[in-house]
Write a protein that holds these residues in place. Structure first.
Motif, PDB file in Angstrom:
ATOM      1  N   PHE A   1      13.830   2.080   7.500  1.00  0.00           N
ATOM      2  CA  PHE A   1      13.503   2.894   6.336  1.00  0.00           C
ATOM      3  C   PHE A   1      12.075   2.603   5.861  1.00  0.00           C
ATOM      4  N   LEU A   2      11.691   1.340   5.862  1.00  0.00           N
ATOM      5  CA  LEU A   2      10.319   0.981   5.479  1.00  0.00           C
ATOM      6  C   LEU A   2       9.305   1.630   6.413  1.00  0.00           C
ATOM      7  N   MET A   3       9.631   1.600   7.718  1.00  0.00           N
ATOM      8  CA  MET A   3       8.708   2.190   8.682  1.00  0.00           C
ATOM      9  C   MET A   3       8.643   3.713   8.531  1.00  0.00           C
ATOM     10  N   GLN A   4       9.782   4.322   8.181  1.00  0.00           N
ATOM     11  CA  GLN A   4       9.787   5.782   7.979  1.00  0.00           C
ATOM     12  C   GLN A   4       8.939   6.164   6.761  1.00  0.00           C
ATOM     13  N   MET A   5       8.987   5.336   5.723  1.00  0.00           N
ATOM     14  CA  MET A   5       8.148   5.596   4.560  1.00  0.00           C
ATOM     15  C   MET A   5       6.663   5.420   4.893  1.00  0.00           C
ATOM     16  N   ARG A   6       6.400   4.501   5.810  1.00  0.00           N
ATOM     17  CA  ARG A   6       5.000   4.234   6.162  1.00  0.00           C
ATOM     18  C   ARG A   6       4.449   5.258   7.135  1.00  0.00           C
ATOM     19  N   PHE A   7       5.235   5.548   8.210  1.00  0.00           N
ATOM     20  CA  PHE A   7       4.743   6.433   9.269  1.00  0.00           C
ATOM     21  C   PHE A   7       5.241   7.869   9.122  1.00  0.00           C
ATOM     22  N   GLU A   8       6.172   8.093   8.204  1.00  0.00           N
ATOM     23  CA  GLU A   8       6.746   9.410   7.969  1.00  0.00           C
ATOM     24  C   GLU A   8       7.337  10.000   9.256  1.00  0.00           C
ATOM     25  N   ASN A   9       6.775  11.108   9.757  1.00  0.00           N
ATOM     26  CA  ASN A   9       7.358  11.771  10.936  1.00  0.00           C
ATOM     27  C   ASN A   9       6.671  11.386  12.239  1.00  0.00           C
ATOM     28  N   ALA A  10       6.075  10.189  12.258  1.00  0.00           N
ATOM     29  CA  ALA A  10       5.324   9.773  13.449  1.00  0.00           C
ATOM     30  C   ALA A  10       6.215   9.163  14.524  1.00  0.00           C
ATOM     31  N   PHE A  11       7.512   8.997  14.244  1.00  0.00           N
ATOM     32  CA  PHE A  11       8.406   8.457  15.283  1.00  0.00           C
ATOM     33  C   PHE A  11       9.812   8.984  15.055  1.00  0.00           C
ATOM     34  N   THR A  12      10.574   8.989  16.142  1.00  0.00           N
ATOM     35  CA  THR A  12      11.995   9.334  16.072  1.00  0.00           C
ATOM     36  C   THR A  12      12.805   8.111  16.469  1.00  0.00           C
ATOM     37  N   PHE A  13      13.949   7.943  15.844  1.00  0.00           N
ATOM     38  CA  PHE A  13      14.749   6.735  16.052  1.00  0.00           C
ATOM     39  C   PHE A  13      16.218   7.124  16.175  1.00  0.00           C
TER      40      PHE A  13
ATOM     41  N   ASN B   1       0.837  -1.208   0.000  1.00  0.00           N
ATOM     42  CA  ASN B   1       0.000   0.000   0.000  1.00  0.00           C
ATOM     43  C   ASN B   1       0.869   1.253   0.000  1.00  0.00           C
ATOM     44  N   VAL B   2       1.926   1.232   0.834  1.00  0.00           N
ATOM     45  CA  VAL B   2       2.858   2.362   0.856  1.00  0.00           C
ATOM     46  C   VAL B   2       3.570   2.491  -0.484  1.00  0.00           C
ATOM     47  N   LEU B   3       3.999   1.332  -1.027  1.00  0.00           N
ATOM     48  CA  LEU B   3       4.701   1.351  -2.309  1.00  0.00           C
ATOM     49  C   LEU B   3       3.807   1.897  -3.429  1.00  0.00           C
ATOM     50  N   SER B   4       2.532   1.490  -3.408  1.00  0.00           N
ATOM     51  CA  SER B   4       1.598   1.967  -4.414  1.00  0.00           C
ATOM     52  C   SER B   4       1.453   3.484  -4.364  1.00  0.00           C
ATOM     53  N   SER B   5       1.388   4.029  -3.163  1.00  0.00           N
ATOM     54  CA  SER B   5       1.262   5.485  -3.019  1.00  0.00           C
ATOM     55  C   SER B   5       2.528   6.194  -3.486  1.00  0.00           C
ATOM     56  N   LEU B   6       3.689   5.613  -3.154  1.00  0.00           N
ATOM     57  CA  LEU B   6       4.952   6.251  -3.510  1.00  0.00           C
ATOM     58  C   LEU B   6       5.173   6.264  -5.021  1.00  0.00           C
ATOM     59  N   ILE B   7       4.684   5.250  -5.702  1.00  0.00           N
ATOM     60  CA  ILE B   7       4.894   5.181  -7.153  1.00  0.00           C
ATOM     61  C   ILE B   7       4.333   6.426  -7.844  1.00  0.00           C
ATOM     62  N   TYR B   8       3.187   6.907  -7.342  1.00  0.00           N
ATOM     63  CA  TYR B   8       2.561   8.084  -7.956  1.00  0.00           C
ATOM     64  C   TYR B   8       3.089   9.388  -7.364  1.00  0.00           C
ATOM     65  N   LEU B   9       3.341   9.362  -6.054  1.00  0.00           N
ATOM     66  CA  LEU B   9       3.729  10.604  -5.384  1.00  0.00           C
ATOM     67  C   LEU B   9       5.224  10.871  -5.447  1.00  0.00           C
ATOM     68  N   ASN B  10       6.027   9.825  -5.318  1.00  0.00           N
ATOM     69  CA  ASN B  10       7.474  10.016  -5.255  1.00  0.00           C
ATOM     70  C   ASN B  10       8.179   8.770  -5.814  1.00  0.00           C
ATOM     71  N   PRO B  11       8.298   8.679  -7.130  1.00  0.00           N
ATOM     72  CA  PRO B  11       8.907   7.489  -7.756  1.00  0.00           C
ATOM     73  C   PRO B  11      10.305   7.182  -7.234  1.00  0.00           C
ATOM     74  N   LYS B  12      11.064   8.231  -6.909  1.00  0.00           N
ATOM     75  CA  LYS B  12      12.418   8.015  -6.414  1.00  0.00           C
ATOM     76  C   LYS B  12      12.382   7.255  -5.090  1.00  0.00           C
TER      77      LYS B  12
ATOM     78  N   THR C   1      11.352  -0.136  -2.537  1.00  0.00           N
ATOM     79  CA  THR C   1      11.405  -1.483  -3.109  1.00  0.00           C
ATOM     80  C   THR C   1      12.726  -2.164  -2.783  1.00  0.00           C
ATOM     81  N   LYS C   2      13.824  -1.427  -2.889  1.00  0.00           N
ATOM     82  CA  LYS C   2      15.131  -2.004  -2.575  1.00  0.00           C
ATOM     83  C   LYS C   2      15.251  -2.359  -1.089  1.00  0.00           C
ATOM     84  N   ALA C   3      14.718  -1.492  -0.223  1.00  0.00           N
ATOM     85  CA  ALA C   3      14.764  -1.766   1.217  1.00  0.00           C
ATOM     86  C   ALA C   3      13.929  -2.997   1.565  1.00  0.00           C
ATOM     87  N   LEU C   4      12.760  -3.112   0.936  1.00  0.00           N
ATOM     88  CA  LEU C   4      11.900  -4.277   1.158  1.00  0.00           C
ATOM     89  C   LEU C   4      12.594  -5.543   0.676  1.00  0.00           C
ATOM     90  N   SER C   5      13.262  -5.445  -0.453  1.00  0.00           N
ATOM     91  CA  SER C   5      14.005  -6.583  -0.993  1.00  0.00           C
ATOM     92  C   SER C   5      15.141  -6.990  -0.056  1.00  0.00           C
TER      93      SER C   5
END
Length: 342
Positions: free
Chosen positions: A231-243, A181-192, A198-202
């Motif tokens: 990195f996957l969690m940051q893409m999913r939650f964005e600024n919802a957590f600090t690490f 779901n996150v990947l699908s959104s990123l494809i349209y909003l931010n392809p980079k 995708t690489k992080a998930l792999s």
């Protein structure tokens, strides 16, 4: 199947009675040869007396074995154990002879005339008791070896089960659905970023699949794999957590159970609420003796209770004789993970 009463097997009881009777008969023959006595004179009385002595020695030796296994195990020092065996045998023979002499001469008032001196009886007692203790030690040794083999096989099965459950947790529908779901959104909003995601998930899946033959990994390997997951969690939650990671030098080669850090992170996100208005603070401290994972406690009412979780990690570390410490101090949840190999 042999019948049992109170945990005792009739087959084992029969073997003990028969073998101890045969051994008592052999000791009686030896005693008569040494003392040049008539074997058939009061045969039943002699055999009964020797049998009682053998049974009492077996009971004493068994309790000595339990005591030595607890306080002087072979794993600590073999020489001390052998010395303890010899001292124990000596004390048992001395105590039993003293008790039997007391009963014969003081209570039953039997004359000591014609009977062997104490030193001769003591030597015969040692000669009688040493083989009994040796048999007990051999039985204990072989049972310990069998238990060690069984425990080793159990540990291997537990590790395989852990890896299987871990893999299932990584590919469960919720994780895949959220990632896609996150990947699908990123494809349209931010392809980079979609490409990075995708690489992080792999990399994350590749790390899991590479652990089939690895019961332990280094801290460096685990933290490198954790970077992809974070990195996957940051893409999913964005600024919802600090690490943040606090690390001391020179301990990157210490080893831990694979996926420890990722599973702990999953627990954090699973059981807590993270929002951009109130970011969830997560910190990892890699110390000399433990890795400490600390997060704020903001319980989620609809937390997913499935997956491996902390209890599976605890079980895995117990296989190595280690304990994961968990502290819940007010609004902080702290997990201390020991190294299994420094």
């Amino acid at each position: 199947m042999a019948r049992q009463i109170s945990g005792f097997n009739f087959k084992h009881i029969f073997i003990f009675i028969f073998s101890s009777l045969v051994y008592a008969l052999c000791q009686m023959l030896l005693s008569n040869i040494v003392m040049q006595d008539d074997l058939w004179r009061k045969f039943a009385v002699q055999l009964t007396a020797h049998y009682v002595v053998v049974v009492v020695m077996c009971a004493a030796d068994y309790n000595l074995l339990l005591f030595l296994n607890k306080h002087f195990p072979y794993s600590k020092n073999v020489l001390y154990r052998i010395i303890a065996d010899l001292v124990g045998l000596t004390l048992i023979c001395f105590a039993l002879l003293w008790i039997f002499d007391l009963m014969l001469y003081k209570i039953l008032l039997i004359s000591a005339a014609g009977l062997p001196p104490f030193t001769t009886k003591f030597a015969l007692g040692i000669l009688t008791n040493a083989p009994i203790m040796l048999v007990f030690e051999l039985i204990h040794y072989f049972r310990s070896e069998q238990k060690a083999i069984a425990d080793s096989e159990k540990a291997k099965r537990e590790v395989l089960l852990f890896q299987h459950e871990t893999l299932k947790a990584q590919i469960n529908p919720h994780f895949l659905f959220n990632s896609l779901n996150v990947l699908s959104s990123l494809i349209y909003l931010n392809p980079k970023n979609a490409n990075k995601f995708t690489k992080a998930l792999s990399r994350s899946y590749r790390y899991v699949l590479s652990l089939n033959q690895q019961p332990a990994v280094t801290v460096a390997e685990e933290m490198e794999a954790l970077d992809s997951y974070i990195f996957l969690m940051q893409m999913r939650f964005e600024n919802a957590f600090t690490f943040k990671v606090h690390q001391s030098g020179g301990i990157e080669n210490n080893k831990i159970v694979p996926l420890t850090m990722q599973l702990l992170m999953e627990n954090v996100f699973k059981h807590n609420i993270a929002t951009e208005e109130a970011p969830l603070d997560i910190q990892i401290t890699i110390g000399n003796e433990h890795i400490i994972v600390e997060n704020q406690v903001r319980p989620s009412s609809n937390a997913d209770k499935s997956g491996i979780g902390l209890k599976y990690l605890k079980k895995q570390y117990q296989l190595y004789g280690k304990e994961i410490a968990v502290e819940h101090t007010g609004n902080q949840f702290i997990v201390k993970v020991p190294y299994i190999e420094p």
